[in-house]
Design a protein around this motif. Structure first.
Motif: not given
Lengths: 330, 330
Positions: B230-231, B233-235, B237-238, B259, B263
């Motif tokens: 999850k981390g 993916k978030q990173k 995305a950011a 992923n 994105l």
DNA sequence: GTGAAAGCGCTAACAG
DNA sequence: CTGTTAGCGCTTTCAC
């Protein structure tokens, strides 16, 4: 070092006791003295004895093995069913033997006969497309008559009298279409399909049409028909490009949903907004939250099929066949 | 009607001849008279005799069954391997028994012991993640010592002496990265990975870095590290959102590629253009031509594994273990 | 407590 | 040409 396998006989010989004593000692029978048990257990461990379960299956007349026949392992729906079956069986001490029919009767028949000839205690089957289209079920009927426990799933038919697991395709399609209309405010929905199709795809289409019918004042629909997959994709692409009023696509199966995703992704660069709903188990669906996926709970289907089969096997009962419907969710 | 199964004995009795005569007649032995053969064949067909292959396997000491152990059937890579194995085996009169380890040693061990206790003639294994991480291979080593023919694929290790099938992960990653740089003109490529990783993922990363190194004058790269999926993916995305110079993503496995697709699809509405390359067997990849997928030829891997195993089984030879590398293509 | 013996269904060596 | 016999490894009466 491929040494000779340790067997009951070899243990018996080494310990100068009889085979039956060894057998009982290993199965911890109360008939055997504590002292003897200890000796046997120790010797067995030292020589890492592993019981030949094949022989014991043979003796007992049951194999603790279940056969699964699916059309296609690359379709995530079947892969998930397999997962459900396998994990349930594994928890209950059963093994799984898998065959992939590729939707051909011939292979289905061949594997069916190999498996049923003593190798499995029962079968879980999704009949091949060919069999369903030609309504040729004799190869399966024969097994049922023969007394082999069978559970059918997904593609079923009334001719075959046995336990069955199905999804409520009609309802699921209806619900998803309704969602598209009410929650996503779609006004113009496209569906793609082939003419000569499978029973459950037909049901899905009927569910879709029922929903369109219900909301006919608010929504229009277009049906694209072509019997080649490629043709469907091309026609859909053309339509999407030429008619900007289209704001929804309904996919009857895996393939059509994926097609829709790819095509609309291309268009979205140009800022149109199309909602997609449909039957899809692909990993992809998990990663794209805008999609409305009909979750068939494939793993659940597999699990229930396995459960039903084991029940049938255990309760040598040949009556009261069940048809279970697994709920879907969006 | 669950009538008693027809057996050699029942045929023999009905026809008032001996069991062995029946057996030979059915296997069309030249020893038996034409007349007798005809009678037997007719009677057998009339009572639809099916030989109990389980019994015959038992007698012969070989089961014509192969065990396959994979970590996860939902990963299309393994599903394809299974397909390759199954179809090769089927063409050669072998059955396939499948077990899914879910990447746990415990289940792997359990199924290994059931299968190897007489049920299979050999095994095809991709070791569980847990086993690879902990370097615990004893449960497999024991079988090898025991004389069970084994072929390892994908995740392999040097401790285990047996036949192996691998992909050239290093080269594949290098090639794909180079393609990204030279053909797609990427100048700033991102890669996501976890710290404590599997051998083949490591090789892939090395291949990637080698390519970056080679073209270091033309291209920059960023490495995102996080041990939770999850981390990552978030990173990612950011980063994609904040840094518009990024024009390429390299995915080490199925998940990271998917992923990246999702994105970037979101971003592409805003007209940026990002190329993606990586290891992916998902159906999706077929539908999206802009992707650079490393085709591991999973089906080929399965086929070769099966082939190697059958060779090993037939040629009771315990020396000269092979390690075959299956080529990839983009 | 322990052991002898039968047999699951089939194959194969050996007799006749 | 056909039959007899002896198992494969294990479970399971039944007798001692």
């Amino acid at each position: 070092m491929p040494t000779k396998r340790t067997t009951l006989a070899s243990i018996a010989q080494a310990l100068e006791i009889s085979v039956s004593t060894v057998s009982k000692a290993l199965s911890n029978s109360p008939e055997i003295g504590v002292e003897t048990k200890k000796r046997v257990l120790e010797y067995a461990k030292a020589n890492n004895y592993t019981p030949n379960s094949f022989a014991s299956s043979f003796r007992k007349g049951t194999t603790s093995t279940i056969g699964l026949i699916i059309p296609n392992i690359l379709n995530p729906f079947y892969a998930k069913v397999l997962l459900g079956v396998e994990s349930y069986l594994d928890d209950h001490g059963y093994k799984l033997i898998t065959s992939i029919s590729n939707d051909f009767i011939e292979k289905e028949t061949k594997n069916l006969s190999v498996m049923s000839s003593g190798f499995v205690d029962g079968l879980i089957i999704c009949v091949s497309k060919e069999a369903e289209e030609k309504k040729e079920y004799d190869h399966i009927k024969q097994l049922i008559d023969n007394g082999t426990p069978i559970v059918l799933f997904d593609r079923i038919c009334d001719e075959l009298v046995c336990d069955k697991i199905i999804t409520d395709d009609y309802q699921a399609a209806f619900d998803a279409t309704e969602y598209l209309i009410k929650e996503r405010n779609c006004k113009h929905i496209v569906i793609t399909c082939k003419t000569n199709t499978l029973q459950h795809l037909d049901l899905r289409r009927q569910g879709f049409e029922k929903a369109i019918e219900k909301y006919k004042d608010e929504v229009k629909c277009k049906v694209i028909i072509d019997d080649r997959s490629k043709g469907l994709k091309q026609k859909l692409a053309a339509l999407l490009k030429s008619d900007p009023t289209i704001d929804g696509v309904f996919g009857l199966n895996e393939k059509s949903v994926l097609n829709a995703i790819v095509l609309t992704n291309k268009l979205q660069k140009k800022n149109c907004n199309i909602s997609i709903a449909g039957f899809c188990n692909d990993l992809q669906s998990k990663y794209d939250s805008s999609l409305i996926v009909i979750n068939q709970n494939a793993k659940e289907i597999g699990k229930e099929a396995a459960k039903l089969l084991l029940q049938r096997i255990k309760s040598k009962d040949t009556t009261a066949f069940q048809t279970k419907t697994i709920a879907v969710d969006l």
